[in-house]
Design a protein around this motif. Sequence first.
Motif, PDB file in Angstrom:
ATOM      1  N   THR A  14       0.811  -1.215   0.000  1.00  0.00           N
ATOM      2  CA  THR A  14       0.000   0.000   0.000  1.00  0.00           C
ATOM      3  C   THR A  14       0.847   1.269   0.000  1.00  0.00           C
ATOM      4  O   THR A  14       0.539   2.220  -0.715  1.00  0.00           O
ATOM      5  CB  THR A  14      -0.947  -0.009   1.219  1.00  0.00           C
ATOM      6  OG1 THR A  14      -1.653  -1.248   1.225  1.00  0.00           O
ATOM      7  CG2 THR A  14      -1.945   1.125   1.149  1.00  0.00           C
ATOM      8  N   ASN A  15       1.927   1.281   0.791  1.00  0.00           N
ATOM      9  CA  ASN A  15       2.769   2.483   0.851  1.00  0.00           C
ATOM     10  C   ASN A  15       3.492   2.740  -0.471  1.00  0.00           C
ATOM     11  O   ASN A  15       3.687   3.885  -0.877  1.00  0.00           O
ATOM     12  CB  ASN A  15       3.758   2.420   2.018  1.00  0.00           C
ATOM     13  CG  ASN A  15       4.736   1.266   1.896  1.00  0.00           C
ATOM     14  OD1 ASN A  15       4.405   0.193   1.406  1.00  0.00           O
ATOM     15  ND2 ASN A  15       5.954   1.469   2.355  1.00  0.00           N
ATOM     16  N   GLU A  16       3.865   1.684  -1.184  1.00  0.00           N
ATOM     17  CA  GLU A  16       4.505   1.838  -2.502  1.00  0.00           C
ATOM     18  C   GLU A  16       3.490   2.385  -3.505  1.00  0.00           C
ATOM     19  O   GLU A  16       3.805   3.275  -4.302  1.00  0.00           O
ATOM     20  CB  GLU A  16       5.019   0.491  -3.020  1.00  0.00           C
ATOM     21  CG  GLU A  16       6.153  -0.116  -2.224  1.00  0.00           C
ATOM     22  CD  GLU A  16       6.467  -1.506  -2.725  1.00  0.00           C
ATOM     23  OE1 GLU A  16       7.460  -1.649  -3.458  1.00  0.00           O
ATOM     24  OE2 GLU A  16       5.702  -2.454  -2.411  1.00  0.00           O
ATOM     25  N   PHE A  17       2.289   1.844  -3.453  1.00  0.00           N
ATOM     26  CA  PHE A  17       1.219   2.264  -4.351  1.00  0.00           C
ATOM     27  C   PHE A  17       0.881   3.740  -4.135  1.00  0.00           C
ATOM     28  O   PHE A  17       0.652   4.479  -5.095  1.00  0.00           O
ATOM     29  CB  PHE A  17      -0.019   1.390  -4.104  1.00  0.00           C
ATOM     30  CG  PHE A  17      -1.194   1.693  -4.991  1.00  0.00           C
ATOM     31  CD1 PHE A  17      -1.253   1.179  -6.270  1.00  0.00           C
ATOM     32  CD2 PHE A  17      -2.250   2.465  -4.532  1.00  0.00           C
ATOM     33  CE1 PHE A  17      -2.352   1.430  -7.099  1.00  0.00           C
ATOM     34  CE2 PHE A  17      -3.350   2.729  -5.344  1.00  0.00           C
ATOM     35  CZ  PHE A  17      -3.397   2.206  -6.628  1.00  0.00           C
ATOM     36  N   ILE A  22      -0.399   3.733 -11.604  1.00  0.00           N
ATOM     37  CA  ILE A  22      -1.124   3.983 -12.837  1.00  0.00           C
ATOM     38  C   ILE A  22      -2.556   4.355 -12.456  1.00  0.00           C
ATOM     39  O   ILE A  22      -3.170   3.700 -11.610  1.00  0.00           O
ATOM     40  CB  ILE A  22      -1.102   2.731 -13.742  1.00  0.00           C
ATOM     41  CG1 ILE A  22       0.343   2.415 -14.138  1.00  0.00           C
ATOM     42  CG2 ILE A  22      -1.984   2.921 -14.966  1.00  0.00           C
ATOM     43  CD1 ILE A  22       0.521   1.083 -14.822  1.00  0.00           C
ATOM     44  N   GLU A  23      -3.067   5.400 -13.081  1.00  0.00           N
ATOM     45  CA  GLU A  23      -4.416   5.859 -12.770  1.00  0.00           C
ATOM     46  C   GLU A  23      -5.430   4.735 -12.947  1.00  0.00           C
ATOM     47  O   GLU A  23      -5.346   3.953 -13.889  1.00  0.00           O
ATOM     48  CB  GLU A  23      -4.793   7.043 -13.657  1.00  0.00           C
ATOM     49  CG  GLU A  23      -6.090   7.669 -13.212  1.00  0.00           C
ATOM     50  CD  GLU A  23      -6.194   9.139 -13.541  1.00  0.00           C
ATOM     51  OE1 GLU A  23      -7.153   9.743 -13.071  1.00  0.00           O
ATOM     52  OE2 GLU A  23      -5.336   9.669 -14.256  1.00  0.00           O
ATOM     53  N   ASN A  24      -6.350   4.644 -11.986  1.00  0.00           N
ATOM     54  CA  ASN A  24      -7.426   3.640 -11.942  1.00  0.00           C
ATOM     55  C   ASN A  24      -6.944   2.219 -11.657  1.00  0.00           C
ATOM     56  O   ASN A  24      -7.719   1.278 -11.770  1.00  0.00           O
ATOM     57  CB  ASN A  24      -8.268   3.651 -13.229  1.00  0.00           C
ATOM     58  CG  ASN A  24      -8.955   4.981 -13.437  1.00  0.00           C
ATOM     59  OD1 ASN A  24      -9.411   5.600 -12.481  1.00  0.00           O
ATOM     60  ND2 ASN A  24      -8.993   5.441 -14.670  1.00  0.00           N
ATOM     61  N   ALA A  25      -5.681   2.057 -11.296  1.00  0.00           N
ATOM     62  CA  ALA A  25      -5.180   0.727 -10.933  1.00  0.00           C
ATOM     63  C   ALA A  25      -5.831   0.270  -9.623  1.00  0.00           C
ATOM     64  O   ALA A  25      -6.153   1.087  -8.758  1.00  0.00           O
ATOM     65  CB  ALA A  25      -3.660   0.754 -10.775  1.00  0.00           C
ATOM     66  N   ILE A  26      -5.995  -1.022  -9.514  1.00  0.00           N
ATOM     67  CA  ILE A  26      -6.498  -1.634  -8.285  1.00  0.00           C
ATOM     68  C   ILE A  26      -5.273  -2.089  -7.498  1.00  0.00           C
ATOM     69  O   ILE A  26      -4.404  -2.758  -8.044  1.00  0.00           O
ATOM     70  CB  ILE A  26      -7.391  -2.851  -8.600  1.00  0.00           C
ATOM     71  CG1 ILE A  26      -8.618  -2.427  -9.412  1.00  0.00           C
ATOM     72  CG2 ILE A  26      -7.798  -3.572  -7.317  1.00  0.00           C
ATOM     73  CD1 ILE A  26      -9.398  -3.598 -10.002  1.00  0.00           C
ATOM     74  N   ASN A  27      -5.209  -1.735  -6.231  1.00  0.00           N
ATOM     75  CA  ASN A  27      -4.070  -2.128  -5.401  1.00  0.00           C
ATOM     76  C   ASN A  27      -4.463  -3.264  -4.464  1.00  0.00           C
ATOM     77  O   ASN A  27      -5.317  -3.101  -3.597  1.00  0.00           O
ATOM     78  CB  ASN A  27      -3.554  -0.933  -4.601  1.00  0.00           C
ATOM     79  CG  ASN A  27      -2.391  -1.278  -3.691  1.00  0.00           C
ATOM     80  OD1 ASN A  27      -2.369  -0.905  -2.528  1.00  0.00           O
ATOM     81  ND2 ASN A  27      -1.406  -1.975  -4.197  1.00  0.00           N
ATOM     82  N   ILE A  28      -3.855  -4.417  -4.682  1.00  0.00           N
ATOM     83  CA  ILE A  28      -3.977  -5.550  -3.760  1.00  0.00           C
ATOM     84  C   ILE A  28      -2.568  -6.092  -3.585  1.00  0.00           C
ATOM     85  O   ILE A  28      -2.001  -6.658  -4.527  1.00  0.00           O
ATOM     86  CB  ILE A  28      -4.915  -6.655  -4.295  1.00  0.00           C
ATOM     87  CG1 ILE A  28      -6.320  -6.107  -4.558  1.00  0.00           C
ATOM     88  CG2 ILE A  28      -4.958  -7.824  -3.304  1.00  0.00           C
ATOM     89  CD1 ILE A  28      -7.270  -7.126  -5.182  1.00  0.00           C
ATOM     90  N   PRO A  29      -1.967  -5.904  -2.399  1.00  0.00           N
ATOM     91  CA  PRO A  29      -0.608  -6.423  -2.189  1.00  0.00           C
ATOM     92  C   PRO A  29      -0.537  -7.924  -2.488  1.00  0.00           C
ATOM     93  O   PRO A  29      -1.505  -8.657  -2.260  1.00  0.00           O
ATOM     94  CB  PRO A  29      -0.352  -6.132  -0.710  1.00  0.00           C
ATOM     95  CG  PRO A  29      -1.231  -4.950  -0.408  1.00  0.00           C
ATOM     96  CD  PRO A  29      -2.475  -5.189  -1.240  1.00  0.00           C
ATOM     97  N   LEU A  30       0.595  -8.356  -3.015  1.00  0.00           N
ATOM     98  CA  LEU A  30       0.776  -9.746  -3.435  1.00  0.00           C
ATOM     99  C   LEU A  30       0.314 -10.744  -2.381  1.00  0.00           C
ATOM    100  O   LEU A  30      -0.372 -11.713  -2.702  1.00  0.00           O
ATOM    101  CB  LEU A  30       2.244 -10.009  -3.797  1.00  0.00           C
ATOM    102  CG  LEU A  30       2.574 -11.444  -4.194  1.00  0.00           C
ATOM    103  CD1 LEU A  30       1.766 -11.879  -5.421  1.00  0.00           C
ATOM    104  CD2 LEU A  30       4.052 -11.600  -4.442  1.00  0.00           C
ATOM    105  N   GLY A  31       0.648 -10.517  -1.134  1.00  0.00           N
ATOM    106  CA  GLY A  31       0.290 -11.444  -0.058  1.00  0.00           C
ATOM    107  C   GLY A  31      -1.207 -11.584   0.164  1.00  0.00           C
ATOM    108  O   GLY A  31      -1.657 -12.497   0.850  1.00  0.00           O
ATOM    109  N   LYS A  32      -1.998 -10.681  -0.414  1.00  0.00           N
ATOM    110  CA  LYS A  32      -3.451 -10.716  -0.218  1.00  0.00           C
ATOM    111  C   LYS A  32      -4.222 -11.058  -1.491  1.00  0.00           C
ATOM    112  O   LYS A  32      -5.443 -11.131  -1.467  1.00  0.00           O
ATOM    113  CB  LYS A  32      -3.920  -9.363   0.325  1.00  0.00           C
ATOM    114  CG  LYS A  32      -3.335  -9.069   1.687  1.00  0.00           C
ATOM    115  CD  LYS A  32      -3.883  -7.811   2.285  1.00  0.00           C
ATOM    116  CE  LYS A  32      -3.264  -7.634   3.666  1.00  0.00           C
ATOM    117  NZ  LYS A  32      -3.834  -6.547   4.395  1.00  0.00           N
TER     118      LYS A  32
END
Length: 96
Positions: A14-17, A22-32
Amino acid sequence: MNSDDVVVLDVRETNEFAKSHIENAINIPLGKVEEQLGSLEKHKNHPMIVTCQTGARSVAACKTLTKAGFEHVFNMTGGMQSWEDNKLPIKVSSKN
């Protein structure tokens, strides 16, 4: 990638994101990713581009998605590092 149905999945933490993405990207860390597959279900038949910082973590996420039945999964070679090196557009979080 400019198509409306393309989904960009960013598997960085999350902190890297928050620093840039990229605009409109979905952030889900790899571990999740595995536990969050249900939230991605509506995108199962859409092209999905998976990115991380350098392209290493996204490979693992691509495997998880493909195994779960996602049909059009693509790894972004070089990740966000390459994206930014090529001066492509990014969105920076306004929160610090």
